[in-house]
Design an enzyme around this catalytic site. Structure first.
Site, mmCIF file in Angstrom:
data_model
loop_
_atom_site.group_PDB
_atom_site.id
_atom_site.type_symbol
_atom_site.label_atom_id
_atom_site.label_comp_id
_atom_site.label_asym_id
_atom_site.label_seq_id
_atom_site.Cartn_x
_atom_site.Cartn_y
_atom_site.Cartn_z
ATOM 1 N N GLU A 89 2.216 1.803 -3.422
ATOM 2 C CA GLU A 89 1.305 2.700 -4.191
ATOM 3 C C GLU A 89 1.457 4.148 -4.196
ATOM 4 O O GLU A 89 1.400 4.803 -5.148
ATOM 5 C CB GLU A 89 -0.220 2.345 -3.802
ATOM 6 N N HIS A 90 1.465 4.570 -3.092
ATOM 7 C CA HIS A 90 1.744 6.123 -2.860
ATOM 8 C C HIS A 90 2.960 6.473 -3.537
ATOM 9 O O HIS A 90 3.032 7.604 -4.201
ATOM 10 C CB HIS A 90 1.938 6.430 -1.412
ATOM 11 N N GLU A 109 -3.822 8.137 7.560
ATOM 12 C CA GLU A 109 -4.790 7.183 7.072
ATOM 13 C C GLU A 109 -5.329 6.185 8.043
ATOM 14 O O GLU A 109 -6.438 5.785 8.203
ATOM 15 C CB GLU A 109 -4.546 6.934 5.649
ATOM 16 N N HIS A 147 0.761 -1.160 -0.110
ATOM 17 C CA HIS A 147 0.135 -0.068 -0.165
ATOM 18 C C HIS A 147 1.003 1.279 0.131
ATOM 19 O O HIS A 147 0.583 2.278 -0.671
ATOM 20 C CB HIS A 147 -1.157 -0.112 1.288
#
Length: 447
Positions: free
Chosen positions: A74-75, A151, A71
């Site tokens: 992905e950023h 987040e 994840h």
């Protein structure tokens, strides 16, 4: 999910010599010499194209110490390359009137653009650039690491439902990568260094581990030529071997009770470990499980709403679901919210619904209603070009194979009441069950 809006200037597609292709149900498959797979679904109803690059890596590929790496990466894929500075990717897409996004799941990481059909070369050039030339530096990592940790705080640490979901997953998927959250454990995310992300990039972001899916107003041979132009020169590398546990090994019934000071209502979650498209020994079993979920929770006339909510009134809400598009075994899930706080009564009612499916054949009327709903939902979803591409990418990346899309209608029509009862008896067994209960901290303990 990482959201970026963007657009860019058209880059002419250079043509390459066509190679042999496989076709089926409007889908054409190519494989480049470097191992990259190309799937094209032509849909000429509107001058629009969806381009998606799927990588076979997600949170289920991670071990302790690596959780959240897919994840976070992905950023990092939006932080720029040697050719395009940070933010330029999105600016180009936006300038061309398109939009883009990315998402990470348990079994995949995917990046997509939605463009005017004649702008497809722009999307492919940019995706090829960040597949081969991504820049990873300490400053960008520091920024995005804090974004991800915030987040996590907002979506999980500060929400009772998020805390409950993580505790439930840990018992529902023992011994697999599905037991930890996609966003990762906070201590793992906080400890990542540049070298960790560079190793992840080198291991997984290679043409041999990628599938390009293009759907829309395009010609298959032209897409193949563009893919060869932009991706063909990237060297393919072997990816690490993945060691997954054996499938459907009954761990025994598991329970977790989470008492949360911020919870306002009691919630019940139940899940049976069941096969997916990728792991099922019988090709019809995933379709039978989908239909069982539809019978239980396929609209207002479904059994859970009819019996538990409007009938006995034991539940304020109840539902069921099953997603066969996963790489490992899947979950046949049930949930309920007690109408008066009596979670034991809701659990007993849900277990009775499962027992009913195991002991009594569904009526012809129930079977045909569920069949019609499944087919109608599928046809409605397939009207979307984006959904067509999503289905192809997800099926291929999770190991089911894109050809599974061709078999949906035939297999749904082939199901009988006996098939449904057999699947319920085979898979919806107590030794495959996980039960999770979230209660307000001041409520009397159940269980």
């Amino acid at each position: 999910m990482t959201m970026r809006n963007a657009l860019f200037a058209l880059i002419p597609a250079l043509m390459a010599t066509p190679v042999a292709a496989q076709s089926g149900a409007g889908v054409t498959e190519f494989t480049l010499d470097n191992g990259m797979q190309i799937l094209v679904r032509e849909d000429h109803r509107a001058p629009v194209v969806v381009s998606q690059v799927w990588y076979r890596v997600g949170s289920s590929y991670e071990t302790r110490g690596e959780t959240g790496l897919s994840h976070l990466f992905e950023h990092m894929m939006f932080k720029g390359t040697e050719r395009h500075a940070e933010g330029e990717f999105s600016e180009i897409i936006s300038r061309e009137g398109g939009r883009l996004n990315a998402f990470t799941g348990r079994d995949f990481s995917a990046y997509f653009e939605i463009m005017a059909a004649d702008r497809l070369p722009v999307a492919l050039e940019l995706e090829a650039d960040r597949m081969a030339n991504l820049q990873i530096n300490a400053e960008a990592l520091s920024t995005e690491r804090e974004v991800v940790l915030e987040e996590r705080r907002l979506r999980t640490d500060d929400r009772p439902e998020g805390r409950f979901a993580e505790r439930y997953a840990a018992i529902a998927h023992p011994g697999t990568g599905y037991a930890h959250p996609i966003i990762g454990w906070a201590d793992d995310v906080a400890a990542f260094e540049v070298a960790d992300l560079r190793d992840w990039y080198d291991q997984w972001y290679t043409p041999t581990n990628a599938t390009l899916v293009v759907a829309g107003d395009v010609e298959a041979e032209a897409v193949h030529s563009m893919a060869q132009e932009y991706f063909g020169g990237i060297e393919g590398r072997e990816v690490p071997a993945v060691h997954d546990p054996d499938n459907l090994q009954p761990p025994g019934e598991r329970r977790v009770i989470h008492r949360d000071p911020q919870a306002r209502v009691t919630q019940l979650r139940m899940g049976y470990e069941v096969p997916s498209f990728a792991t099922a020994e019988s090709g019809l079993d995933p379709y039978a499980l989908q239909m069982l979920a539809t019978i239980l929770d396929g609209g207002d006339g479904a059994r859970l709403a009819e019996d538990l909510v409007r009938g006995s009134g034991v539940a304020a809400a109840a539902g069921a679901g099953y997603n066969p598009m996963v790489r490992l075994d899947g979950e046949f899930s049930l949930f309920g919210v007690p109408a008066d706080g009596d979670v034991d009564a809701v659990e007993a009612a849900l277990r009775e619904q499962i027992r009913r499916l195991q002991e009594t054949l569904v009526s012809d009327e129930t079977l045909e209603r569920a069949r019609s709903q499944m087919l109608a939902d599928h046809l409605f979803e397939m009207d979307s070009v984006f959904y067509q591409a999503m289905q192809l990418g997800m099926l291929e990346t999770t190991g089911a194979g894109w050809q599974t899309l061709n078999d949906f209608e035939e297999n749904v029509r082939a199901l009988t009441a006996e098939d449904l009862r057999a699947a319920a008896r085979e898979y919806l067994r107590p030794e495959m069950l996980s039960v999770g209960i979230m209660q307000p901290a001041d409520q009397e303990e159940t269980g």
